[in-house]
Design an enzyme around this catalytic site. Structure first.
Site, short mmCIF file in Angstrom:
data_model
loop_
_atom_site.label_atom_id
_atom_site.label_comp_id
_atom_site.label_asym_id
_atom_site.label_seq_id
_atom_site.Cartn_x
_atom_site.Cartn_y
_atom_site.Cartn_z
N ASN A 215 91.92 -34.10 0.87
CA ASN A 215 90.72 -34.17 1.25
C ASN A 215 90.45 -33.18 2.81
OD1 ASN A 215 89.42 -35.82 3.84
ND2 ASN A 215 90.08 -37.15 1.92
N ASP A 284 91.30 -41.51 -2.68
CA ASP A 284 91.35 -41.88 -3.91
C ASP A 284 91.98 -42.34 -4.08
OD1 ASP A 284 88.60 -43.69 -2.65
OD2 ASP A 284 88.04 -41.83 -3.91
N LYS A 294 111.28 -30.61 -4.31
CA LYS A 294 110.21 -29.09 -4.73
C LYS A 294 110.00 -29.52 -6.77
CE LYS A 294 107.16 -25.14 -4.96
NZ LYS A 294 107.83 -24.00 -4.26
N PHE A 329 80.86 -46.02 5.74
CA PHE A 329 80.26 -44.54 5.46
C PHE A 329 80.06 -44.38 3.81
CE2 PHE A 329 79.83 -41.85 9.18
CZ PHE A 329 79.87 -42.86 10.11
N LYS A 343 77.66 -49.28 -2.75
CA LYS A 343 79.09 -49.40 -1.86
C LYS A 343 78.64 -50.81 -0.94
CE LYS A 343 80.97 -45.47 -2.30
NZ LYS A 343 80.99 -43.84 -1.86
N LYS A 347 81.04 -53.50 -1.34
CA LYS A 347 82.91 -53.63 -0.51
C LYS A 347 82.54 -54.88 0.72
CE LYS A 347 83.63 -48.79 -1.05
NZ LYS A 347 85.03 -48.30 -0.64
O1 PMT Z 1 86.24 -36.11 9.49
P1 PMT Z 1 84.60 -35.00 9.55
O2 PMT Z 1 84.85 -33.69 8.54
O3 PMT Z 1 83.45 -35.60 9.98
O4 PMT Z 1 83.67 -35.82 8.79
C1 PMT Z 1 83.37 -37.05 8.34
C2 PMT Z 1 83.09 -38.06 6.92
C3 PMT Z 1 82.51 -36.69 5.98
C4 PMT Z 1 84.54 -37.78 5.94
C5 PMT Z 1 82.00 -39.00 6.87
O5 PMT Z 1 81.53 -38.73 7.49
C6 PMT Z 1 82.25 -39.93 5.53
O6 PMT Z 1 81.14 -39.71 5.19
N1 PMT Z 1 83.49 -40.65 5.76
C7 PMT Z 1 83.95 -41.51 4.80
C8 PMT Z 1 84.14 -40.32 3.08
C9 PMT Z 1 84.39 -41.26 1.81
O7 PMT Z 1 85.09 -41.28 2.09
O8 PMT Z 1 83.85 -41.58 1.61
P2 PMT Z 1 83.88 -42.82 0.30
O9 PMT Z 1 82.25 -42.49 -0.49
O10 PMT Z 1 84.76 -42.10 -0.87
O11 PMT Z 1 83.96 -43.85 0.65
C10 PMT Z 1 83.61 -45.30 1.31
C11 PMT Z 1 83.94 -45.85 2.49
O12 PMT Z 1 85.41 -46.37 1.95
C12 PMT Z 1 84.42 -45.22 3.70
O13 PMT Z 1 83.69 -46.07 4.67
C13 PMT Z 1 85.52 -45.28 3.50
O14 PMT Z 1 85.85 -44.78 4.53
C14 PMT Z 1 85.83 -46.21 2.86
N2 PMT Z 1 87.86 -46.10 1.83
C15 PMT Z 1 87.30 -45.48 0.54
C16 PMT Z 1 88.28 -45.48 -0.37
C17 PMT Z 1 89.41 -46.44 -0.23
N3 PMT Z 1 90.90 -46.75 -0.63
N4 PMT Z 1 89.38 -47.48 0.82
C18 PMT Z 1 88.19 -47.37 1.86
O15 PMT Z 1 88.59 -47.68 3.60
#
Ligand code: PMT
Length: 424
Positions: A215, A284, A294, A329, A343, A347
């Site tokens: 991403n 995810d 490849k 986040f 979340k 979480k």
């Molecule tokens: O890096 P930048 O360009 O500055 O952008 C910042 C950002 C947009 C990436 C950041 O501000 C942000 O929003 N990060 C979370 C992005 C995300 O993947 O969100 P989510 O809703 O999918 O995940 C929720 C939380 O679970 C996040 O804290 C993520 O780190 C965590 N997560 C998600 C999936 C996973 N398999 N493991 C995790 O720990």
């Protein structure tokens, strides 16, 4: 020249312009004084219709400059105040003054002072929603931002004109905090002796030797968090996916590529940490297997690649956290706060930073974000702020939660099952 008082942390010129939010500038002045700043006030003529200069004179202990002529402490107030200032804060900033600033117009004491400025400038806009959304205002704000002017707010809320929308002055605390960050420091070393963990950037999940799932996370937010934690005295470990963002000096950086590697690195680093903030955009899904060659489009089409769910790193940390504060986040395009609250529970963390990634100024790679802090106490909506200021607000909230002992020990039974039931 205007005399500098000994022992002050910084000298701030507070420029007050003619909007109803002018009365809040009195509290901003007090907040900056509480942080040991000396304040001198400059007002437009229109501002004096909302709050008397006598009020600012009494609060600041200095004469207030409204006219270019007759200022008690200097014959050339606009130049000498600009030279005196370590920071110029325009609060509130009307559409009119933003337009004058963008175009270098200096037709009174306040705008002349701004044109003479050689210190950092921060503006806190406040106005009617349509005035704020007017393309001319937006272009003026973009021009100021590109010249390094800090913009704090505005935020959504009830406006003096009776409508509700974006245009309300950011909270007094937010404006004061932004000003202090612009001055290069924040009071307090609340995290001295604490090691903090930050996850940053994307993960790359390899399909074959040349392709991967990824991403557009740039790592900017994670590095802004690391900077904020350092400012508050923490020792910091950043576990970082592939990205270009520069980590701050004196921070331990652990580079990883995949979510599986990030899980191992964070689990290990978290053992020595008192606080964790997970800003990484973890993929995810990952391919069930990485091809050693490849893949050929004709014989091995990509739609046949089997995907499996990645481990949830944040959730894994929360299961181990005990009473340590863990912040996550949520990058959302719809139902921002409701999804963030789900979340928060699923979480098991203490605080979720809900990031409205439907906005071009609040997404992967952007320099600003519009977030809402969601925790057990409720929701705090912040305006569109630089990533450094968002990070500052997140770290301050995490410090509050630590201090109040609000971090809740989580065990597996308290964490809601994830859709699909996958466990890490
Ligand atoms: O890096 P930048 O360009 O500055 O952008 C910042 C950002 C947009 C990436 C950041 O501000 C942000 O929003 N990060 C979370 C992005 C995300 O993947 O969100 P989510 O809703 O999918 O995940 C929720 C939380 O679970 C996040 O804290 C993520 O780190 C965590 N997560 C998600 C999936 C996973 N398999 N493991 C995790 O720990």
């Amino acid at each position: 020249m205007i005399e500098k008082l000994p022992g002050m942390r910084a000298d701030v010129v507070l420029c007050v312009t003619g909007g109803i939010a002018a009365y809040k500038a009195c509290e901003v002045l007090r907040g900056l004084q509480d942080a040991s700043c000396d304040i001198r006030v400059v007002m437009t003529q229109d501002a004096t219709r909302f709050v008397s200069p006598v009020t600012f004179e009494a609060l600041s202990g200095h004469p207030v400059a409204v006219d270019l002529y007759g200022y008690a402490d200097s014959p050339i107030p606009h130049v000498h105040l600009a030279e005196w200032a370590d920071l110029i804060l325009v609060c509130p900033a009307t559409a009119n003054v933003l337009a004058k600033m963008a175009h270098g117009i200096a037709d009174d004491c306040l705008t002349s002072c701004l044109v003479a400025a050689d210190s950092p400038v921060v503006v806190a806009p406040a106005m009617n929603v349509h005035m704020w959304q007017n393309p001319a205002t937006q272009a003026n704000v973009a021009a100021l931002r590109s010249r390094g002017v800090g913009i704090v707010g505005p935020v959504q809320g009830r406006l003096a004109c009776g409508t509700t929308g974006e245009g309300k002055l950011s909270s007094v605390d937010e404006v004061v905090r932004y000003a202090l960050v612009a001055l290069g420091g924040v009071p307090g070393q609340e995290l001295a002796g604490v090691r903090a963990l930050v996850t940053a950037g994307p993960t790359h999940e390899p399909i074959d030797p040349v392709r991967f799932i990824a991403n557009a996370s740039s790592g900017k937010m994670g590095m802004a968090l690391a900077r904020a934690l350092v400012r508050h005295g923490a020792e910091v470990t950043v576990v970082c996916g592939p990205c270009e963002a520069e980590p701050p000096e004196d921070v331990e950086v652990v580079r990883v590529t995949t979510a599986a590697e990030m899980l191992v690195a964070t689990a290990s680093a978290f053992q020595g940490c008192g606080l964790a903030i997970c800003a990484a955009a973890v993929a995810d899904y990952t391919p069930a297997a990485t091809a050693d060659h490849k893949l050929k489009k004709s014989k091995e089409p990509l739609e046949k690649v089997e995907l499996v769910e990645n481990p949830d790193i944040l959730r894994a940390l929360c299961l181990e956290k005990g009473r340590r504060v863990v912040v996550g986040f949520a990058a959302e395009t719809d139902d921002l706060v409701a999804s963030a609250r789900t979340k928060l529970r699923s979480k098991g963390c203490d605080l979720i930073v809900a990031n409205d990634v439907s906005r071009p100024d609040s997404t992967f790679g952007s320099d600003t974000d519009t977030v809402t802090l969601v925790d057990a106490d409720g929701e705090t909506k912040l305006g569109c702020l630089s990533k450094d200021l968002v990070a500052e607000a997140v770290v301050c909230r995490a410090i509050e939660l630590r201090a109040r002992g609000m971090a809740v020990a989580v065990d597996a039974t308290m964490v809601m099952p994830r859709p699909g039931g996958a466990q890490c």
